[in-house]
Structures are given as C-alpha cells and as structure tokens.
Design a protein around this motif. Sequence first.
Motif, PDB file in Angstrom:
ATOM      1  N   LEU A 179      -1.414 -26.830   2.600  1.00 17.13           N
ATOM      2  CA  LEU A 179      -1.014 -27.748   1.678  1.00 17.13           C
ATOM      3  C   LEU A 179       0.574 -27.566   1.407  1.00 17.13           C
ATOM      4  N   SER A 180       1.093 -26.324   1.285  1.00 18.19           N
ATOM      5  CA  SER A 180       2.557 -26.217   1.196  1.00 18.19           C
ATOM      6  C   SER A 180       2.878 -25.012   1.711  1.00 18.19           C
TER       7      SER A 180
ATOM      8  N   THR B  47      -6.123 -24.362   1.472  1.00 15.02           N
ATOM      9  CA  THR B  47      -7.608 -24.525   0.603  1.00 15.02           C
ATOM     10  C   THR B  47      -8.422 -23.410   0.573  1.00 15.02           C
TER      11      THR B  47
END
Length: 386
Positions: free
Chosen positions: A163-164, A284
């Motif tokens: 995600l980041s 995740t």
Amino acid sequence: MTSRTLRIAMNGITGRMGYRQHLVRSILPLRDSGLELADGTRVQIEPILVGRNEAKVREIAEQHGVEQWTTDVDAVLSDPGIDVYFDAQVTSRRAAALTSAIKAGKHIYTEKPTAETLDQAVELARLARDAGVTAGVVHDKLYLPGLVKLRRLVDEGFFGRILSLRGEFGYWVFEGDVQPAQRPSWNYRAQDGGGMTVDMFCHWNYVLEGLLGPVRSVTAKAVTHIPTRWDEQGQEYQATADDAAYGIFEVDGPAGEPVIAQINSSWAVRVYRDELVEFQVDGTHGSAVAGLNRCVAQQRAHTPKPVWNPDLPVTESFRDQWQDVPANGDLDNGFKAQWEEFLRDAVAGREHRFGLLSAARGVQLAELGLQSSAEGRRLDIPEITL
C-alpha cells in the motif's frame, strides 16, 4: 589458479565519502584480500590515488601504504595500464571527468549525482553504451543489511498487496558558528551543486526502484530552513540551497499495484528514531520497518488491535510487538559489496545492473522535484531512453 591485476584510479578520496567508505572500507580491504572470481581467478586490486590537493593526497597515500598517487588526472586517463576510473569529486566536476574517462576507454564507477543536469546524465549513459565500457553507479543503500532484509520480504510476498512506503532521513547539521558543521559548506550553496533535493532524490529514486518499482510521479517541497551558516574557515555565508525536501512519490509496486511513498529528508531535524534513515512498508498482509542494519516486521495475524482513547495513558509498548527479521547470511559492508559486484562485471566486460541510465533517472527525479516545489504541483515522470 590464475591471477591478474586491476588498477583503479580513485579521484576524490580526500573527501569524506571517497576516503572513508570507498578507500578505507572498500578498496584497501580488497587490496589486502584480492577478489576471487567464479572461475577461481584471483584479481589483485591496485589503487592509484588522484586529487587536486597534493599534500592531502600524499598524506593519505603514505598513511595507507599506497605506492602510486598523482594530481594529474589527464596522465591517469591516458595511461593504458589503468583499468577503472572512480569518481567521488564534487558534483560540479563529475560529468566532465567521467566523459574524459569514457572516451579514454576506462571502465567507470562513480558516486552520484552523475551530472548537474538530466541532459548531461543521459549523454554520459549514451557515451558509455557506445564506448562499450562497464559503467557502475554507487547504489549503496540497496546493499545495507536493513534494506536487503526488506527487499527479501518484498520478494517473498510477505506484504501481500503493498500500500505505502514512508521514509524518514536526516539529522541536525550544526550551522558552523559555535560548533563546526559535520557536512561541507558547499552542500548548502546551490551554485556549487549543493542541496538536499539534488543530493538525496538520486538516492530515493534507486531505493524506490530497488524495493518496489518505477517512480511515476513526484510532488515535492524543497525548503531552506536555516538561511545562514558558517564555512570551514569560520566565515558566515548565505545558504542558497535547500536543506530539507519533503516528497510524495507514486510508484509501481512489484505486481504493478499503485504504491504511495512519502519521504522526508532534512539536515535540520533532531533524531528520534532508531537509525538515521528508516523506511516503513505497509501491506495488506504485513508491515516492516528497516534502517541501515535492523529490520523488524509485523504479520497480519500478529497485528494487535489498538483502540483510540485519549483519556487513558498508553500501557502497551508498540515497538515490542514487532519481530526482528534475521539476516540469514553474511551481509558485508554495502559499499564494499557493490564494489566487488562492479569489479566482477568490469573484468567480465558485462553490464553492471546499476548503470548510468539508473543514475540519469535519479537526476531526473531531483530536477522534477525542484520543479514541483517551485510550481507547487504534481509532476509525471517521463520514461528516459537512449
């Protein structure tokens, strides 16, 4: 067992990085041990020290028992017995020196940025390709134990969908009035090639590429927090370059997923973290935090469930809830490890995986970061081709 000698001209070894990381911690140990190739050939490493300050170069040569040293760069480049030219000079002198070395048929290994402009950096890559020499650019952070472990987690799919990424880099560099500055004064003068964005965005480009994938856009803010500093002679001067840069980068993840990366870089920040640089990757299925040496991770099933309650003091230690990622191998000094990889490529006459085109993308990211800051907008990053 066969053997051969590789002679390396090292220009810029009177500077902090050139001396400490490249000469003392990399090439001198390789001079002492030699470099063994896959076929059993033993390569002897012979450094030739090059610099503009005769007294400093002579002193370093005598201190470390290096027989050959010179202030004549042209003589070094015209010597057919020199195999490799290494450059750790100030940025403003690098492109011209690398151009001369490539035209002289030398393999080149260099610090970054490779040039002051994207056009110069691309031209260097084009020249090296056409000359058929092996060209390598220092990508030291990818060889750090912490980032090696982080990359292994990426390769093993530990994060699930990434995600980041968040990065924090920097420390307080003293202004030079009361206490001497621990970085050279040219770092804070734009006219001399200084600036946080120019310096560090070249690093962040290869770190993001090496951990995740291509960088597609940049939104940045470059700031000069401390406008007045004092140089090595104690003279006051105005800082014309940025000493901090705050960037948001859109990156393609390993599976093509969009990843948002945020990296703060500052020489006007006091450290409240475990290491001078840290990167956190969240996905995740898990998260990990890596510094220069250590890497800790937290898997989805082991993730606690904090509850926001500002009325009660925190009783749990969040740092204790992460697990160390083991090295599971001998991770040598990153600078030396890349030197070994590059020299093997140079002997074999093959392309080094971190070449001048990768460096050009770093220069491009720095240029676009400064443009983004000046114009206050997000900028897409075009693909570079030769």
